[in-house]
Design a protein around this motif. Structure first.
Motif, PDB file in Angstrom:
ATOM      1  N   LYS A   5       0.824  -1.201   0.000  1.00  0.00           N
ATOM      2  CA  LYS A   5       0.000   0.000   0.000  1.00  0.00           C
ATOM      3  C   LYS A   5       0.859   1.251   0.000  1.00  0.00           C
ATOM      4  N   ASP A   6       1.989   1.196   0.661  1.00  0.00           N
ATOM      5  CA  ASP A   6       2.850   2.366   0.777  1.00  0.00           C
ATOM      6  C   ASP A   6       3.477   2.774  -0.557  1.00  0.00           C
ATOM      7  N   LYS A   7       3.415   1.916  -1.560  1.00  0.00           N
ATOM      8  CA  LYS A   7       4.069   2.224  -2.826  1.00  0.00           C
ATOM      9  C   LYS A   7       3.270   3.203  -3.683  1.00  0.00           C
ATOM     10  N   ARG A   8       1.982   3.357  -3.415  1.00  0.00           N
ATOM     11  CA  ARG A   8       1.215   4.340  -4.184  1.00  0.00           C
ATOM     12  C   ARG A   8       1.649   5.743  -3.770  1.00  0.00           C
ATOM     13  N   VAL A   9       2.026   6.551  -4.756  1.00  0.00           N
ATOM     14  CA  VAL A   9       2.496   7.906  -4.494  1.00  0.00           C
ATOM     15  C   VAL A   9       1.335   8.875  -4.648  1.00  0.00           C
ATOM     16  N   LYS A  10       1.133   9.733  -3.650  1.00  0.00           N
ATOM     17  CA  LYS A  10       0.046  10.705  -3.680  1.00  0.00           C
ATOM     18  C   LYS A  10       0.374  11.854  -4.641  1.00  0.00           C
ATOM     19  N   PRO A  11      -0.650  12.590  -5.075  1.00  0.00           N
ATOM     20  CA  PRO A  11      -0.391  13.735  -5.953  1.00  0.00           C
ATOM     21  C   PRO A  11       0.542  14.755  -5.306  1.00  0.00           C
ATOM     22  N   LYS A  12       1.455  15.283  -6.082  1.00  0.00           N
ATOM     23  CA  LYS A  12       2.366  16.316  -5.610  1.00  0.00           C
ATOM     24  C   LYS A  12       1.762  17.671  -5.965  1.00  0.00           C
ATOM     25  N   LEU A  13       1.059  18.270  -5.004  1.00  0.00           N
ATOM     26  CA  LEU A  13       0.304  19.489  -5.235  1.00  0.00           C
ATOM     27  C   LEU A  13       0.957  20.684  -4.563  1.00  0.00           C
ATOM     28  N   SER A  14       0.933  21.829  -5.226  1.00  0.00           N
ATOM     29  CA  SER A  14       1.440  23.069  -4.651  1.00  0.00           C
ATOM     30  C   SER A  14       0.521  23.551  -3.537  1.00  0.00           C
ATOM     31  N   MET A  15       1.036  24.405  -2.675  1.00  0.00           N
ATOM     32  CA  MET A  15       0.226  24.986  -1.616  1.00  0.00           C
ATOM     33  C   MET A  15      -0.796  25.967  -2.177  1.00  0.00           C
ATOM     34  N   GLU A  16      -0.472  26.635  -3.279  1.00  0.00           N
ATOM     35  CA  GLU A  16      -1.364  27.608  -3.882  1.00  0.00           C
ATOM     36  C   GLU A  16      -1.545  27.304  -5.367  1.00  0.00           C
ATOM     37  N   HIS A  17      -2.782  27.537  -5.840  1.00  0.00           N
ATOM     38  CA  HIS A  17      -3.099  27.352  -7.249  1.00  0.00           C
ATOM     39  C   HIS A  17      -3.823  28.589  -7.772  1.00  0.00           C
ATOM     40  N   GLU A  18      -3.643  28.864  -9.045  1.00  0.00           N
ATOM     41  CA  GLU A  18      -4.358  29.968  -9.679  1.00  0.00           C
ATOM     42  C   GLU A  18      -5.787  29.531  -9.988  1.00  0.00           C
ATOM     43  N   LEU A  19      -6.762  30.297  -9.537  1.00  0.00           N
ATOM     44  CA  LEU A  19      -8.163  29.969  -9.788  1.00  0.00           C
ATOM     45  C   LEU A  19      -8.514  30.344 -11.226  1.00  0.00           C
ATOM     46  N   LEU A  20      -8.923  29.350 -12.008  1.00  0.00           N
ATOM     47  CA  LEU A  20      -9.253  29.572 -13.409  1.00  0.00           C
ATOM     48  C   LEU A  20     -10.714  29.256 -13.681  1.00  0.00           C
ATOM     49  N   ARG A  21     -11.233  29.852 -14.731  1.00  0.00           N
ATOM     50  CA  ARG A  21     -12.551  29.482 -15.245  1.00  0.00           C
ATOM     51  C   ARG A  21     -12.371  28.344 -16.252  1.00  0.00           C
ATOM     52  N   PRO A  22     -13.407  27.512 -16.440  1.00  0.00           N
ATOM     53  CA  PRO A  22     -13.265  26.423 -17.419  1.00  0.00           C
ATOM     54  C   PRO A  22     -12.803  26.884 -18.797  1.00  0.00           C
ATOM     55  N   SER A  23     -13.282  28.034 -19.257  1.00  0.00           N
ATOM     56  CA  SER A  23     -12.909  28.511 -20.594  1.00  0.00           C
ATOM     57  C   SER A  23     -11.434  28.915 -20.688  1.00  0.00           C
ATOM     58  N   ASP A  24     -10.782  29.103 -19.546  1.00  0.00           N
ATOM     59  CA  ASP A  24      -9.374  29.505 -19.554  1.00  0.00           C
ATOM     60  C   ASP A  24      -8.444  28.422 -20.070  1.00  0.00           C
ATOM     61  N   ILE A  25      -8.920  27.189 -20.134  1.00  0.00           N
ATOM     62  CA  ILE A  25      -8.032  26.108 -20.583  1.00  0.00           C
ATOM     63  C   ILE A  25      -7.579  26.327 -22.028  1.00  0.00           C
ATOM     64  N   TRP A  26      -8.331  27.087 -22.804  1.00  0.00           N
ATOM     65  CA  TRP A  26      -7.967  27.299 -24.206  1.00  0.00           C
ATOM     66  C   TRP A  26      -6.899  28.380 -24.363  1.00  0.00           C
ATOM     67  N   ASN A  27      -6.522  29.032 -23.291  1.00  0.00           N
ATOM     68  CA  ASN A  27      -5.513  30.090 -23.359  1.00  0.00           C
ATOM     69  C   ASN A  27      -4.142  29.617 -22.886  1.00  0.00           C
ATOM     70  N   ARG A  28      -3.978  28.296 -22.726  1.00  0.00           N
ATOM     71  CA  ARG A  28      -2.741  27.780 -22.129  1.00  0.00           C
ATOM     72  C   ARG A  28      -1.956  26.878 -23.081  1.00  0.00           C
ATOM     73  N   ASP A  29      -2.227  26.951 -24.360  1.00  0.00           N
ATOM     74  CA  ASP A  29      -1.485  26.157 -25.360  1.00  0.00           C
ATOM     75  C   ASP A  29      -1.487  24.667 -25.048  1.00  0.00           C
ATOM     76  N   GLY A  30      -2.595  24.187 -24.509  1.00  0.00           N
ATOM     77  CA  GLY A  30      -2.745  22.757 -24.263  1.00  0.00           C
ATOM     78  C   GLY A  30      -2.116  22.248 -22.983  1.00  0.00           C
ATOM     79  N   PHE A  31      -1.436  23.120 -22.223  1.00  0.00           N
ATOM     80  CA  PHE A  31      -0.766  22.695 -20.994  1.00  0.00           C
ATOM     81  C   PHE A  31      -1.228  23.593 -19.844  1.00  0.00           C
ATOM     82  N   ILE A  32      -1.931  22.988 -18.899  1.00  0.00           N
ATOM     83  CA  ILE A  32      -2.495  23.743 -17.779  1.00  0.00           C
ATOM     84  C   ILE A  32      -1.829  23.258 -16.501  1.00  0.00           C
TER      85      ILE A  32
END
Length: 216
Positions: A5-32
């Motif tokens: 069980k210990d081998k599963r690695v949890k997501p590596k998440l930053s302490m802060e994230h930029e709040l985006l709207r769903p439509s903003d995904i098209w302004n990031r050249d495919g990488f969000i």
């Protein structure tokens, strides 16, 4: 068991994230990356190969949309709706999906590693031909789910509902089904060797194989 069980690695998440709207995904050249989406409806990817890295989705709906080929790395999904989403050939790596609805989602031919799916309604989910490594399903409803010819490496099911789940042509060696509930599942007989089941489940397998079980 604990070491596995210990081998599963949890997501590596930053302490802060930029709040985006769903439509903003098209302004990031495919990488969000380093983004948070909260409350709303995500548009379908419409054939675009989108990559999400270090992101959080909370109370978002992906329902009835097309996300085929998308990649999710270090992503947390909380109380999201994936009902009837087309997600074939996706990649999930170090992700968590918690308290979400995945009824009827199609994730065939996907590459899934280090994923936790917990307390989700995942009835009728399709994982056919997917590769899974260090994947944990915990307290999920997986009734009528399809795991046909999957490649399992350290896949765990804990306190899930598995009635009428299909594991045909999937090697279940080392997979522990003993604390899950089901009346019937589909398996391929040569591939159930090494599967861990409870006494009651073993009797059910025996009857399915045409054996007569005599109680002393």
């Amino acid at each position: 068991m604990a070491n596995k069980k210990d081998k599963r690695v949890k997501p590596k998440l930053s302490m802060e994230h930029e709040l985006l709207r769903p439509s903003d995904i098209w302004n990031r050249d495919g990488f969000i990356e380093k983004a948070r989406f909260e409350g709303g409806v995500m548009p379908g990817a419409d054939g675009e190969r989108l990559v999400f890295d270090n992101c959080v989705f909370k109370d978002m709906s992906f329902a009835n949309s097309d996300w085929r080929g998308a990649e999710f790395v270090d992503v947390s999904f909380q109380t999201c709706d994936f009902s009837n989403v087309q997600m074939e050939n996706v990649m999930f790596h170090r992700c968590e999906i918690v308290a979400s609805k995945l009824t009827g989602i199609d994730m065939a031919n996907s590459n899934i590693g280090h994923l936790l799916m917990k307390e989700c309604d995942a009835r009728y989910v399709n994982f056919n031909f997917s590769k899974m490594k260090e994947v944990e399903f915990a307290e999920c409803n997986l009734e009528d789910s399809d795991f046909y010819e999957c490649d399992f490496k350290q896949v765990r099911f804990e306190k899930c509902k598995l009635d009428d789940a299909n594991f045909s042509e999937t090697d279940l060696d080392g997979v522990d089904l003993s604390d899950n509930t089901y009346e019937r599942i589909e398996v391929t007989v040569p591939k159930i060797a090494g599967c861990i089941v409870s006494t009651e489940q073993a009797l059910g397998f025996a009857r399915a194989l045409g054996l007569t079980v005599r109680d002393e």
